[in-house]
Design a protein around this motif. Sequence first.
Motif, PDB file in Angstrom:
ATOM      1  N   ILE A 103       1.136  -1.114   0.022  1.00  0.00           N
ATOM      2  CA  ILE A 103      -0.289   0.261   0.337  1.00  0.00           C
ATOM      3  C   ILE A 103       0.436   1.207   0.167  1.00  0.00           C
ATOM      4  O   ILE A 103       1.845   1.342   0.986  1.00  0.00           O
ATOM      5  N   ILE A 112      -4.109   5.906   0.543  1.00  0.00           N
ATOM      6  CA  ILE A 112      -5.105   5.424   1.344  1.00  0.00           C
ATOM      7  C   ILE A 112      -5.910   7.096   1.600  1.00  0.00           C
ATOM      8  O   ILE A 112      -5.352   7.294   2.471  1.00  0.00           O
ATOM      9  N   ASP A 113      -6.723   6.688   0.344  1.00  0.00           N
ATOM     10  CA  ASP A 113      -7.697   8.114   0.779  1.00  0.00           C
ATOM     11  C   ASP A 113      -8.648   8.135   1.315  1.00  0.00           C
ATOM     12  O   ASP A 113      -8.817   6.986   2.110  1.00  0.00           O
ATOM     13  N   ARG A 151     -14.117   5.391  -2.457  1.00  0.00           N
ATOM     14  CA  ARG A 151     -12.690   5.210  -1.740  1.00  0.00           C
ATOM     15  C   ARG A 151     -11.095   4.941  -2.446  1.00  0.00           C
ATOM     16  O   ARG A 151     -11.373   3.809  -3.121  1.00  0.00           O
ATOM     17  N   GLU A 152      -9.942   5.662  -3.031  1.00  0.00           N
ATOM     18  CA  GLU A 152      -9.339   5.831  -3.988  1.00  0.00           C
ATOM     19  C   GLU A 152      -7.965   4.469  -3.010  1.00  0.00           C
ATOM     20  O   GLU A 152      -7.638   5.185  -1.746  1.00  0.00           O
ATOM     21  N   MET A 153      -7.178   3.712  -3.282  1.00  0.00           N
ATOM     22  CA  MET A 153      -6.157   4.074  -2.802  1.00  0.00           C
ATOM     23  C   MET A 153      -4.988   3.185  -3.664  1.00  0.00           C
ATOM     24  O   MET A 153      -5.217   2.754  -5.393  1.00  0.00           O
ATOM     25  N   LEU A 197     -11.473  -0.324   3.889  1.00  0.00           N
ATOM     26  CA  LEU A 197      -9.899  -0.101   3.690  1.00  0.00           C
ATOM     27  C   LEU A 197      -9.742   0.177   5.349  1.00  0.00           C
ATOM     28  O   LEU A 197      -8.192   0.990   5.297  1.00  0.00           O
ATOM     29  N   TYR A 224      -6.589  -1.215   7.460  1.00  0.00           N
ATOM     30  CA  TYR A 224      -4.821  -0.722   6.220  1.00  0.00           C
ATOM     31  C   TYR A 224      -4.602   0.274   6.677  1.00  0.00           C
ATOM     32  O   TYR A 224      -5.081   1.219   6.518  1.00  0.00           O
ATOM     33  N   VAL A 272      -0.563   2.610   4.534  1.00  0.00           N
ATOM     34  CA  VAL A 272       0.378   2.699   4.441  1.00  0.00           C
ATOM     35  C   VAL A 272       1.100   1.733   4.378  1.00  0.00           C
ATOM     36  O   VAL A 272       1.983   1.536   5.841  1.00  0.00           O
TER      37      VAL A 272
END
Length: 125
Positions: free
Chosen positions: A7, A10-11, A24-26, A50, A53, A55
Amino acid sequence: MELQGTIKLIDETKTYGNNGFRKREMVITTEEQYPQHILIEFIQDKCDLLNNYKVGEPVKISINIRGREWTNPQGEVKYFNSIQGWRIEKLQESGTEENMPPVPPIEAFEPADELNEEDHDDLPF
């Protein structure tokens, strides 16, 4: 399909429109000769996957590839692709002690007291 990587980002969950569409984007970075930074979007109730989780964690993500057609005001047809995640799971980091089998402590073995060097064994060396 599945993607594996670490990762990178994570937005936050974003909400769009009157119906409350959530996205939600990653970004994950693949581990290959030429690492790729892959943007994956999670939509609606999948956004919450998410939450646990962070980074730097290695993950495996189940994905679907989606494609859309759009005609702009000038009449030109454009095509867009997106990668949507629907499941995510943690992977163990490579090279950590967690991947090694357990080793019993040295006290678990009794010393060989009656060893005769002249006894034949079946070892090839």
